[in-house]
Design a protein around this motif. Sequence first.
Motif, mmCIF file in Angstrom:
data_model
loop_
_atom_site.group_PDB
_atom_site.id
_atom_site.type_symbol
_atom_site.label_atom_id
_atom_site.label_comp_id
_atom_site.label_asym_id
_atom_site.label_seq_id
_atom_site.Cartn_x
_atom_site.Cartn_y
_atom_site.Cartn_z
ATOM 1 N N LYS A 147 1.542 -3.910 -4.938
ATOM 2 C CA LYS A 147 0.190 -3.381 -4.918
ATOM 3 C C LYS A 147 0.235 -1.866 -4.750
ATOM 4 O O LYS A 147 1.036 -1.329 -3.996
ATOM 5 N N SER A 148 -0.638 -1.180 -5.481
ATOM 6 C CA SER A 148 -0.649 0.281 -5.425
ATOM 7 C C SER A 148 -0.965 0.765 -4.018
ATOM 8 O O SER A 148 -1.902 0.300 -3.385
ATOM 9 N N THR A 149 -0.163 1.707 -3.533
ATOM 10 C CA THR A 149 -0.404 2.274 -2.211
ATOM 11 C C THR A 149 -1.584 3.237 -2.219
ATOM 12 O O THR A 149 -2.052 3.651 -1.163
ATOM 13 N N VAL A 150 -2.067 3.605 -3.412
ATOM 14 C CA VAL A 150 -3.185 4.551 -3.525
ATOM 15 C C VAL A 150 -4.500 3.814 -3.719
ATOM 16 O O VAL A 150 -5.464 4.010 -2.979
ATOM 17 N N THR A 151 -4.559 2.946 -4.727
ATOM 18 C CA THR A 151 -5.808 2.256 -5.055
ATOM 19 C C THR A 151 -5.947 0.914 -4.348
ATOM 20 O O THR A 151 -7.064 0.426 -4.173
#
Length: 268
Positions: free
Chosen positions: A176-180
């Motif tokens: 999973k994206s750490t940003v979004t």
Amino acid sequence: MSTRDKKLLIILAGVAILALTYFLIFIPQSNKRDSLKSENMNLKSQYNQLSALAAKADDYTKKTKDMSDAMQQVYDNFPSYLQIENGIMDAVAIEKSTNTNITELTVGSPTAIDVNNPTGDAGTDSSSGSSSDSSTTDSSNADSLQSSQTADGNSSQSQTGDGSAADGSTSTGSAKSTVTGYQLYDVSTVMAFKTEYHGLKAMLGEVIGSSQKKTISTLNVSFDDSTGKLTGEMLVDSYFLYGLDKPYEAPYIPAVPHGTNNLFGTTN
């Protein structure tokens, strides 16, 4: 005690008082003054930075909104989920809009893509549409995808053009994206087709020009002397972002007639 000794004691007392005053009062106050001066300089520097930011607050707010709108446009191009029927109906749409006959179709299961490590080895095996052994499984994501898929009554098996089902499983990774906070998935579809030159161009344009995120990973085409047509196989990767705040959009599937009302041909 003589007068001379008294004078010496008075001088020594005065020196002692001066020394105590210097070490106990002057030096601490001097150190405190230097500390306050240094702190004042730091506060002044922070004040100047904050003043500069405050002067451009409207500009930063506008740029932030523009970037948020641009990111939202990117998210809007991704579906929130894809199922087997999406790949099947995409193939049907290609057949209808181009002069192409799809002879065999295999739709793979969703495979997680590690967006935090895009150059890693984990990914999709293009020959079978399944995830590689090096991909990491996130049981919580797998349960979420499986429950959302089975809620519509659909299994996670691959469909082939002759109506048979190939064994498959929903593969997810802790990518999973750490940003979004969204999870990117890839669904591979293998199409074997027969077409003409203009039909091939139209088919490629149909995939590349899709409003959703699709890529053509591999394309093999050969000329069939017996029919004068092109035969080939194409691997299309379709992507979706799991976790988007929008519902799954099921494809339109027209009614399929079953059986006949005139079984023995006795009525007109």
